[in-house]
Design a protein around this motif. Structure first.
Motif, mmCIF file in Angstrom:
data_model
loop_
_atom_site.group_PDB
_atom_site.id
_atom_site.type_symbol
_atom_site.label_atom_id
_atom_site.label_comp_id
_atom_site.label_asym_id
_atom_site.label_seq_id
_atom_site.Cartn_x
_atom_site.Cartn_y
_atom_site.Cartn_z
ATOM 1 N N GLY A 135 0.842 -1.192 0.000
ATOM 2 C CA GLY A 135 0.000 0.000 0.000
ATOM 3 C C GLY A 135 0.871 1.233 0.000
ATOM 4 N N LEU A 136 0.307 2.355 -0.420
ATOM 5 C CA LEU A 136 1.065 3.603 -0.536
ATOM 6 C C LEU A 136 0.306 4.744 0.115
ATOM 7 C CD1 LEU A 136 3.335 5.413 -1.799
ATOM 8 C CD2 LEU A 136 1.901 5.515 -3.863
ATOM 9 N N ILE A 137 1.025 5.538 0.900
ATOM 10 C CA ILE A 137 0.505 6.802 1.418
ATOM 11 C C ILE A 137 1.283 7.906 0.727
ATOM 12 C CG2 ILE A 137 0.236 8.276 3.456
ATOM 13 C CD1 ILE A 137 0.123 5.694 5.129
ATOM 14 N N ALA A 138 0.590 8.796 0.032
ATOM 15 C CA ALA A 138 1.236 9.860 -0.732
ATOM 16 C C ALA A 138 0.747 11.210 -0.224
ATOM 17 C CB ALA A 138 0.912 9.714 -2.226
ATOM 18 N N VAL A 139 1.683 12.056 0.221
ATOM 19 C CA VAL A 139 1.324 13.332 0.835
ATOM 20 C C VAL A 139 2.154 14.450 0.202
ATOM 21 C CG1 VAL A 139 1.028 14.584 3.008
ATOM 22 C CG2 VAL A 139 0.950 12.078 3.002
ATOM 23 N N SER A 140 1.478 15.521 -0.175
ATOM 24 C CA SER A 140 2.178 16.656 -0.789
ATOM 25 C C SER A 140 1.698 17.967 -0.187
ATOM 26 C CB SER A 140 1.924 16.688 -2.303
ATOM 27 O OG SER A 140 2.506 17.837 -2.899
ATOM 28 N N PRO A 141 2.595 18.947 -0.061
ATOM 29 C CA PRO A 141 2.121 20.302 0.228
ATOM 30 C C PRO A 141 1.458 20.853 -1.031
ATOM 31 C CG PRO A 141 4.479 20.325 -0.194
ATOM 32 C CD PRO A 141 4.065 18.885 -0.214
ATOM 33 N N LEU A 142 0.556 21.787 -0.848
ATOM 34 C CA LEU A 142 -0.115 22.403 -1.994
ATOM 35 C C LEU A 142 0.505 23.759 -2.290
ATOM 36 C CD1 LEU A 142 -3.868 21.582 -1.253
ATOM 37 C CD2 LEU A 142 -2.218 20.289 -2.637
ATOM 38 N N PHE A 143 0.872 23.952 -3.540
ATOM 39 C CA PHE A 143 1.389 25.233 -4.009
ATOM 40 C C PHE A 143 0.549 25.668 -5.203
ATOM 41 C CE2 PHE A 143 5.376 23.195 -2.342
ATOM 42 C CZ PHE A 143 5.504 24.011 -1.235
ATOM 43 N N THR A 144 0.057 26.887 -5.166
ATOM 44 C CA THR A 144 -0.802 27.407 -6.247
ATOM 45 C C THR A 144 -1.941 26.434 -6.516
ATOM 46 O OG1 THR A 144 1.298 28.156 -7.201
ATOM 47 C CG2 THR A 144 -0.698 28.669 -8.421
ATOM 48 N N THR A 145 -2.557 25.979 -5.442
ATOM 49 C CA THR A 145 -3.760 25.129 -5.432
ATOM 50 C C THR A 145 -3.552 23.728 -5.997
ATOM 51 O OG1 THR A 145 -4.705 25.762 -7.589
ATOM 52 C CG2 THR A 145 -5.181 27.217 -5.705
ATOM 53 N N THR A 146 -2.323 23.247 -6.098
ATOM 54 C CA THR A 146 -2.128 21.875 -6.552
ATOM 55 C C THR A 146 -0.886 21.284 -5.891
ATOM 56 O OG1 THR A 146 -2.067 20.439 -8.508
ATOM 57 C CG2 THR A 146 -0.720 22.444 -8.582
ATOM 58 N N TYR A 147 -0.621 19.999 -6.169
ATOM 59 C CA TYR A 147 0.532 19.326 -5.586
ATOM 60 C C TYR A 147 1.825 19.997 -6.037
ATOM 61 C CZ TYR A 147 -0.660 17.047 -9.996
ATOM 62 O OH TYR A 147 -1.063 16.809 -11.294
ATOM 63 N N SER A 148 2.900 19.744 -5.316
ATOM 64 C CA SER A 148 4.169 20.401 -5.618
ATOM 65 C C SER A 148 4.816 19.818 -6.870
ATOM 66 C CB SER A 148 5.134 20.251 -4.437
ATOM 67 O OG SER A 148 5.611 18.921 -4.354
ATOM 68 N N GLY A 149 5.713 20.597 -7.460
ATOM 69 C CA GLY A 149 6.425 20.126 -8.637
ATOM 70 C C GLY A 149 7.288 18.912 -8.344
ATOM 71 N N LEU A 150 7.899 18.877 -7.153
ATOM 72 C CA LEU A 150 8.719 17.734 -6.776
ATOM 73 C C LEU A 150 7.876 16.470 -6.687
ATOM 74 C CD1 LEU A 150 11.367 16.487 -5.794
ATOM 75 C CD2 LEU A 150 10.827 17.320 -3.487
ATOM 76 N N PHE A 151 6.702 16.587 -6.089
ATOM 77 C CA PHE A 151 5.796 15.446 -5.964
ATOM 78 C C PHE A 151 5.411 14.928 -7.348
ATOM 79 C CE2 PHE A 151 1.564 13.568 -5.555
ATOM 80 C CZ PHE A 151 1.723 12.730 -4.466
#
Length: 214
Positions: A84-100
């Motif tokens: 299973g996978l847990i995927a968490v990203s900060p939001l920048f400009t209303t979407t997931y980060s570029g790194l993510f």
């Protein structure tokens, strides 16, 4: 004869940039909730944490060359071989980060097919919480992952009120985390050891067998 409980591996990928970061904190809480629920269901669990900030340069190199190497290659293997996978990203400009997104882009297009996935995101204001549904969920649905219904968004105020009721009268952050952990654990526990649904036709003889052919 008793069979030993099946050990499950949960890969946790987060794109938090700071140390410490609220994104890492949410990833930890979701992993802990999932691990507890798996244990309650009779499955020992192992959690593998992947901090994308540690692989940022390697992710860019892999996008340019098409070949992840070293620690990044091992991180990708951890993700693709997990139950299973847990995927968490900060939001920048209303979407997931570029790194993510860059990390997701270097995965094989079939790597997450059928993978149980729990999504989480962090941001400054609850107004961005819908990004989980219009941005992150479609991304993993496109990759044919089995995304659990419950996702978790944590705004800055949620951490300050983590021990009490939500500011909007809804469920608190700890309650949402526990519910999400239960959802992922139930889905992972229902899978076979490779993290894919049991094939109901696996024991069905082939057409050639039925005809007695070679």
């Amino acid at each position: 004869m008793t069979t030993s409980p099946t050990r499950r591996t949960i890969a946790v990928v987060h794109a938090g940039l700071g140390q410490p970061s609220s994104t890492r904190l949410l990833a930890d809480r979701l992993a802990e909730a999932t691990e507890r629920e798996l244990e309650a269901l009779g499955h020992p669990a192992a959690v593998e944490m992947i901090e994308l900030r540690d692989h940022a340069h390697a992710v860019v190199d892999a996008m340019l060359t098409g070949f992840p190497t070293g620690d990044l290659a091992r991180a990708i293997e951890t993700v693709t071989r997990a139950d299973g996978l847990i995927a968490v990203s900060p939001l920048f400009t209303t979407t997931y980060s570029g790194l993510f997104k860059s990390f997701v882009d270097i995965l094989d297009k079939d790597a997450l097919t059928g993978m149980p996935v729990l999504l989480g995101a962090t941001g400054g204001t609850p107004r961005h919480s819908l990004a989980l549904e219009y941005s992150m969920r479609p991304l993993f649905t496109y990759l044919r992952a089995d995304v659990v219904t419950t996702s978790v968004f944590a705004a800055t105020d949620d951490w300050a009120q983590a021990g009490g009721p939500a500011h909007d009268g809804g469920t608190s952050l700890p309650e949402r985390i526990e519910r999400a952990g239960r959802s992922l654990a139930a889905l992972v526990a229902s899978r076979d050891e490779r993290g894919t649904p049991d094939d109901p036709f696996a024991a069905t003889p082939s057409f050639l067998d039925l005809l007695g052919g070679d």
